[in-house]
Design an enzyme around this catalytic site. Sequence first.
Site, short mmCIF file in Angstrom:
data_model
loop_
_atom_site.label_atom_id
_atom_site.label_comp_id
_atom_site.label_asym_id
_atom_site.label_seq_id
_atom_site.Cartn_x
_atom_site.Cartn_y
_atom_site.Cartn_z
N GLN A 1 -11.11 -7.09 -6.46
CA GLN A 1 -11.17 -8.14 -5.44
C GLN A 1 -10.69 -7.66 -4.08
O GLN A 1 -10.85 -8.36 -3.08
CB GLN A 1 -10.32 -9.34 -5.89
CG GLN A 1 -10.75 -9.94 -7.21
CD GLN A 1 -12.15 -10.53 -7.15
OE1 GLN A 1 -12.49 -11.26 -6.23
NE2 GLN A 1 -12.98 -10.18 -8.13
N TYR B 1 -7.44 -0.88 -14.94
CA TYR B 1 -7.75 -1.68 -13.77
C TYR B 1 -9.02 -1.14 -13.11
O TYR B 1 -9.05 -0.01 -12.62
CB TYR B 1 -6.60 -1.67 -12.76
CG TYR B 1 -5.31 -2.31 -13.25
CD1 TYR B 1 -5.28 -3.14 -14.37
CD2 TYR B 1 -4.12 -2.06 -12.59
CE1 TYR B 1 -4.09 -3.71 -14.80
CE2 TYR B 1 -2.93 -2.63 -13.02
CZ TYR B 1 -2.92 -3.45 -14.13
OH TYR B 1 -1.74 -4.00 -14.55
N ASP C 1 2.52 0.18 -8.76
CA ASP C 1 2.13 0.06 -10.16
C ASP C 1 0.61 -0.10 -10.29
O ASP C 1 0.00 -0.91 -9.58
CB ASP C 1 2.83 -1.18 -10.75
CG ASP C 1 2.47 -1.43 -12.20
OD1 ASP C 1 3.22 -0.99 -13.07
OD2 ASP C 1 1.43 -2.08 -12.47
#
Length: 349
Positions: free
Chosen positions: A34, A61, A56
């Site tokens: 996003q 991801y 992190d």
Amino acid sequence: MPAIATPDMPYRRLGASNLKVSALCLGTMMFADQTDEAEAARIVGSAREHGVNFIDTADVYSKGASEQMVGRLLTGGRHDWVLATKLGNPMRPGPNHSHYSRVWILREVEESLRRLATDYLDVLYLHRDYAGENLEEAVRAVGDLVRAGKIRYWAVSNFRGWRIAEIARLCDQLGVPRPVACQPYYNLLNRMPEVEILPACEHYGLGVVPYSPIARGVLTGKYLPGQAPATGTRAGRADRRMMETEFREESLRIAQQLKVHAEARGLTPGQFATAWVLANPIISSVIAGPRTLAQFEDYFGALNVTISPEEEAMVDDLVPPGHASTHGYNDPNYPFGGRPVRVAEAPSA
């Protein structure tokens, strides 16, 4: 350019280690998903200017794209950051591209190092607690990575309290350093980690680095009870994890009550919620995982907020210690396993 120490940014030891991390950790789950690279660069720049030194990410991801983006954004300043990533979730189809076999741990750490454009990780997390996994094999593999200099420290994420205790025992038995941190899902709408996870961490010397102090956006107060979420929001996209965790009517109502209180103090609801998590002395750092620069910079207002005894009591009335906002709720990703169902035997002929 190194992170700039600021009067507003406290640094805390990560568990029993001597490593010091900023009270806010920049979470990058949204990077390359996003959040595009230009906005991510602005977020990283703001983090550095405000004294954040802890960042992190995870292999899963955006299937490695977040790690790649983080690697590019830290170019020239890698050694000024405490860089953490995670492994364990599936990266591709096949039985040996996830979990904690020695084969996968060693191979995937090399892949993360390549994507992050670095030759070592400051912290490697085992991303989730898989029931039935051979923890001794995982601990031995991690120990070898520490000895090889591939990782400096290691940690666990979403692990149950008794499994944290088992890992500490294995580490002591095998001569492997204990994990330095645990990353649970902990906020004032989900206080279940207070029962076993946080006490286990305190006892065994693990720092606690909770993610989503604002309950995946619910505690900002932007979602109204009984109304459809706005398009473009995480709930509006019907994000699976949000739908099965904190997007519940009880949580939305509590968030509105807290919003009124926070604004009366001159705070945003997210700042109050983050300050409440940071007020727990067991916490080492809190992960702020923004989509935009504006979302990220809102967190800084939480750093010097004191939670009064009266406010602690108010939160306790809304969500009792050790409980979630909804009576009987439990994350479906982590079902209870203390009562296996006995299968009745068929009567003999």
